[in-house]
Design a protein around this motif. Structure first.
Motif, PDB file in Angstrom:
ATOM      1  N   GLN A  68      97.519 -62.828 -29.451  1.00 39.63           N
ATOM      2  CA  GLN A  68      97.331 -62.473 -28.063  1.00 39.63           C
ATOM      3  C   GLN A  68      97.658 -60.975 -27.847  1.00 39.63           C
ATOM      4  O   GLN A  68      98.429 -60.357 -28.514  1.00 39.63           O
ATOM      5  CB  GLN A  68      98.787 -63.173 -27.311  1.00 39.63           C
ATOM      6  CG  GLN A  68      98.656 -64.409 -27.253  1.00 39.63           C
ATOM      7  CD  GLN A  68      99.917 -65.217 -26.570  1.00 39.63           C
ATOM      8  OE1 GLN A  68     100.600 -64.429 -25.972  1.00 39.63           O
ATOM      9  NE2 GLN A  68      99.839 -66.413 -26.535  1.00 39.63           N
ATOM     10  N   HIS A  69      96.764 -60.463 -26.981  1.00 41.05           N
ATOM     11  CA  HIS A  69      96.496 -58.879 -27.057  1.00 41.05           C
ATOM     12  C   HIS A  69      96.981 -58.314 -25.480  1.00 41.05           C
ATOM     13  O   HIS A  69      96.674 -58.883 -24.639  1.00 41.05           O
ATOM     14  CB  HIS A  69      94.742 -58.592 -26.698  1.00 41.05           C
ATOM     15  CG  HIS A  69      94.746 -57.275 -26.941  1.00 41.05           C
ATOM     16  ND1 HIS A  69      93.252 -56.825 -26.932  1.00 41.05           N
ATOM     17  CD2 HIS A  69      95.167 -56.228 -27.107  1.00 41.05           C
ATOM     18  CE1 HIS A  69      93.301 -55.621 -26.915  1.00 41.05           C
ATOM     19  NE2 HIS A  69      94.433 -55.237 -27.138  1.00 41.05           N
ATOM     20  N   PHE A  70      97.984 -57.523 -25.326  1.00 37.60           N
ATOM     21  CA  PHE A  70      98.635 -57.130 -24.281  1.00 37.60           C
ATOM     22  C   PHE A  70      98.316 -55.349 -24.299  1.00 37.60           C
ATOM     23  O   PHE A  70      99.154 -54.611 -24.914  1.00 37.60           O
ATOM     24  CB  PHE A  70     100.250 -57.300 -24.400  1.00 37.60           C
ATOM     25  CG  PHE A  70     100.381 -58.517 -24.260  1.00 37.60           C
ATOM     26  CD1 PHE A  70     100.671 -59.158 -23.077  1.00 37.60           C
ATOM     27  CD2 PHE A  70     100.447 -59.398 -25.249  1.00 37.60           C
ATOM     28  CE1 PHE A  70     100.961 -60.482 -22.962  1.00 37.60           C
ATOM     29  CE2 PHE A  70     101.137 -60.725 -25.211  1.00 37.60           C
ATOM     30  CZ  PHE A  70     101.008 -61.540 -24.179  1.00 37.60           C
ATOM     31  N   PRO A  71      97.090 -54.977 -23.965  1.00 36.40           N
ATOM     32  CA  PRO A  71      96.837 -53.446 -23.906  1.00 36.40           C
ATOM     33  C   PRO A  71      97.354 -52.824 -22.597  1.00 36.40           C
ATOM     34  O   PRO A  71      98.303 -53.648 -21.713  1.00 36.40           O
ATOM     35  CB  PRO A  71      95.288 -53.488 -23.856  1.00 36.40           C
ATOM     36  CG  PRO A  71      94.828 -54.901 -23.060  1.00 36.40           C
ATOM     37  CD  PRO A  71      95.991 -55.896 -23.402  1.00 36.40           C
ATOM     38  N   ASP A  72      96.993 -51.639 -22.381  1.00 31.92           N
ATOM     39  CA  ASP A  72      97.309 -50.772 -21.225  1.00 31.92           C
ATOM     40  C   ASP A  72      98.992 -50.643 -20.761  1.00 31.92           C
ATOM     41  O   ASP A  72      99.289 -50.674 -19.595  1.00 31.92           O
ATOM     42  CB  ASP A  72      96.356 -51.251 -19.989  1.00 31.92           C
ATOM     43  CG  ASP A  72      95.201 -51.103 -20.135  1.00 31.92           C
ATOM     44  OD1 ASP A  72      94.675 -49.901 -20.434  1.00 31.92           O
ATOM     45  OD2 ASP A  72      94.276 -52.161 -19.918  1.00 31.92           O
TER      46      ASP A  72
END
Length: 348
Positions: A68-72
């Motif tokens: 799971q990707h959590f950018p910014d």
């Protein structure tokens, strides 16, 4: 003796922990990766890294690990996310030296000014396969419990931008308020050339530049581009004074809980992803729409003459070496000497 920061548990973190862990029972095979950069694979090196990593890991494990990707900065600031990785709330982070320094201060040894002659040498040294990279990862793991699975530059050599004037000489730096990461080495670099270091967290930088809290800042070209600093900074100087690392960490308990085959997949996927991140940084830097050619249409871009470069180096190198010796002691000096040796080896 170097003091390493222990994880801090705030009410916000506890609340976030509850939210993130409100997941199915299979959550032990979910790998959450957080970072501060844009998430698109062509928007930032971190975005490219997670995109490649996710594809390789989910395919290579036949879906037994979900990424799971959590950018910014969705899960908090760099140092807060590293806290969450140390506690196992988040499994992995790709973090700047500014965030890492609050947990592992010796990361500052990378900031020896004008130490790297070119980007190829930087790639060879800021790498888990280099002698220094292995030493750095082992020391950081021993002191923080965080396993390093990737090490690369944060986007290239640092350039200096400001809103006041063209900077082409050492004297031009006098009195300029320059935003830095919360790194003593970065503050020392700016102060040693006559500027006024203004340490601020990343989330506050654009507003600080817009309102005049800071006159300028220093970052790699891809970072300057995606942050849209050209909107508030008319001047850029390609100083190439430092190149800092991005450190990709994973929670050790999570990693140890994977099967040997899953660990093998994670290891090779991280290595491939780092290569992708380096490539995207170089592409952004050269791009007509986002890199130096684009920024040159919006800003006055200058370079330092060799004479001025030597003046900058003479002002900054002794100051940073002194700081490393005073703050990090024999351990810091040993790391710095290992870095210099690795650079010399890669340059020959």
């Amino acid at each position: 003796m170097i003091t390493i920061k222990k994880p801090l548990v705030s009410l916000a973190t506890i609340g976030l922990s509850a939210m993130i862990w409100a997941a199915p029972a299979s959550a032990e095979k979910v790998m959450k990766i957080a970072h501060m950069n844009p998430g698109g694979p062509f928007e930032s090196h971190a975005g490219a890294m997670v995109t490649v990593f996710k594809s390789l890991v989910e395919a290579g494990t036949n879906g037994s690990i979900k990424v799971q990707h959590f950018p910014d900065g969705q899960l908090g600031k760099d140092n807060e996310v590293i806290d969450q990785v140390r506690m196992g709330v988040v499994q992995s982070s790709i973090s700047s030296a500014g965030g890492v320094a609050q947990h592992y201060p010796p990361v500052g040894v990378f900031d020896l000014p004008f130490a790297f002659p070119n980007i190829a040498t930087a790639h060879d040294v800021i790498n888990l396969d280099s002698d220094f990279g292995k030493m750095f990862a082992e020391d950081m793991h021993a002191k923080t419990g965080l396993k390093v699975i990737g090490l690369l530059d944060s986007g290239g050599f640092f350039a200096l931008t400001n809103s006041k004037k063209e900077v082409t000489t050492l004297d031009d730096m006098n009195g300029l308020k320059i935003r830095t990461m919360t790194l003593p080495t970065h503050e020392t670099i700016i102060n040693s050339v006559g500027g006024k270091a203004t340490p601020l967290p990343w989330a506050e930088v654009y507003t600080a530049l817009q309102t005049g809290v800071a006159d300028g800042q220093m970052n790699p070209v891809p970072t300057i581009s995606f942050a849209k600093f050209e909107e508030v900074q008319p001047y850029m100087t390609l100083t190439n004074h430092i190149i800092t690392p991005y450190v990709w960490m994973i929670n050790e308990k999570f990693y140890d809980g994977l099967t040997p085959e899953e660990q093998r997949v994670v290891d090779y996927a991280a290595k491939a992803a780092v290569d992708a991140g380096r490539g995207v940084s170089r592409l952004i830097e050269a791009s007509d729409t986002r890199g130096l050619p684009y920024l040159a249409s919006k800003m006055k871009i200058s370079t330092l003459s060799e004479e001025e470069r030597q003046k900058f180096a003479a002002a900054t190198q002794p100051a940073v070496k002194k700081l490393i010796e005073e703050q990090y002691g024999d351990e810091g000096m040993k790391l710095m000497q290992a870095l210099e040796s690795s650079i010399e080896k890669a340059s020959n």
